[in-house]
Design an enzyme around this catalytic site. Structure first.
Site, PDB file in Angstrom:
ATOM      1  CB  THR A 189      -6.836   2.449 -18.031  1.00 36.92           C
ATOM      2  OG1 THR A 189      -7.168   3.652 -17.716  1.00 36.92           O
ATOM      3  CG2 THR A 189      -5.778   2.339 -18.857  1.00 36.92           C
ATOM      4  CE1 TYR A 244      -5.580  11.265 -11.958  1.00 36.13           C
ATOM      5  CE2 TYR A 244      -5.970  12.743 -13.654  1.00 36.13           C
ATOM      6  CZ  TYR A 244      -5.482  11.586 -13.067  1.00 36.13           C
ATOM      7  OH  TYR A 244      -4.694  10.576 -13.911  1.00 36.13           O
ATOM      8  CG  ASP A 276      -1.746   1.103   1.474  1.00 35.97           C
ATOM      9  OD1 ASP A 276      -1.622   2.043   0.480  1.00 35.97           O
ATOM     10  OD2 ASP A 276      -2.676   1.340   2.471  1.00 35.97           O
ATOM     11  CB  VAL A 277       2.167   3.554  -2.623  1.00 37.50           C
ATOM     12  CG1 VAL A 277       2.381   2.458  -3.705  1.00 37.50           C
ATOM     13  CG2 VAL A 277       0.639   4.309  -3.125  1.00 37.50           C
ATOM     14  CE  LYS A 311      -2.112  11.137 -11.421  1.00 35.89           C
ATOM     15  NZ  LYS A 311      -1.138  10.116 -11.364  1.00 35.89           N
TER      16      LYS A 311
END
Length: 249
Positions: A189, A154, A65-66, A158
């Site tokens: 994706t 988001y 789990d990062v 980023k």
């Protein structure tokens, strides 16, 4: 698919259970790297490893789990000498700035920013101790170059990925650790689909707005990642490399 050579090198890919991360892990293995595939969903990691082994590659699955530093430290500690790291773990949660839930907003930053920082922290330490290496972070053209309504969290996360990449790159290059950020546009994706969209609707939306009239394949992103990780890109440091079909132009 690879034109690059990574034989004798060990590569770590986070977010390797699906999508961009999976394609990059497979491409690195095809190019000769011993590939460590990491993520939260073990069954998906095992699927990635099975594909790698089917093409004659060497893969190790590690659940991680990062967002948890102990988990990241344990992950990197299992790798041994680390030559290439690709940080592809990420999440997308949409919502207007005045409507988004605080927990969802925080989750986006926890995965996309804190998770990236923790990954780089331990990757850089390991690479410094073994003579250097290459890190490729997966950012996005959203945030790095453009923004979209309902994508504020988001985009902001980023943008932070790009800024954190540049800072880490300047700090680490003197120790032989080269870091860059790959910033894809729409990719084939599930994360590229908006709520309620299917693949056909997504493709039609992108075709109407993107100069290249299509989404990218995950293999196209993987090819760019391998180039950034290779000696062919050895003088590229601290950059956002945008691969979005011309959308941000």
């Amino acid at each position: 698919m690879s034109k690059f050579e990574f034989s004798g090198k060990t590569a770590l890919v986070t977010g390797a259970g699906s999508g961009i991360g999976r394609s990059i892990a497979i491409a690195l293995a095809e190019a000769g790297a011993k590939t460590v595939v990491a993520g939260r969903r073990v069954s998906e990691l095992e699927d990635t490893a099975a594909i790698i082994r089917d093409v004659g590659g060497d893969a190790l699955c590690v659940a991680a789990d990062v967002t948890d530093e102990a988990s990241v430290s344990a992950l990197v500690g299992q790798v041994g000498p680390l030559h290439v790291a690709v940080n592809a773990a990420g999440t997308v949660l949409g919502g207007a700035v005045d409507e988004m839930d605080a927990e969802a907003f925080a989750r986006v930053f926890q995965v996309n920013v804190t998770g990236l920082w923790l990954s780089m922290k331990h990757e850089i330490r390991t690479m410094k101790g073994t003579g250097g290496g290459v890190i490729v972070n997966i950012g996005a053209n959203i945030g790095a170059r453009i923004v979209r309504p309902t994508m504020g969290a988001y985009a902001a996360s980023k943008a932070a990925v790009s800024s954190l990449t540049r800072t880490a790159a300047l700090e680490a290059i003197s120790s032989g650790v080269r870091i860059n950020c790959l910033c894809p546009g729409p990719v084939d994706t599930p994360l590229s689909m908006r709520p309620g969209e299917d693949r056909a609707a997504r493709d039609a939306r992108v075709a109407a707005t993107n100069p290249s009239k299509r989404v990218a394949s995950t293999d196209e992103i993987a090819g760019a990642a391998l180039w950034l990780a290779s000696d062919a890109a050895s003088y590229i440091v601290g950059q956002d490399v945008v691969i979005d079909g011309g959308a941000s132009a």
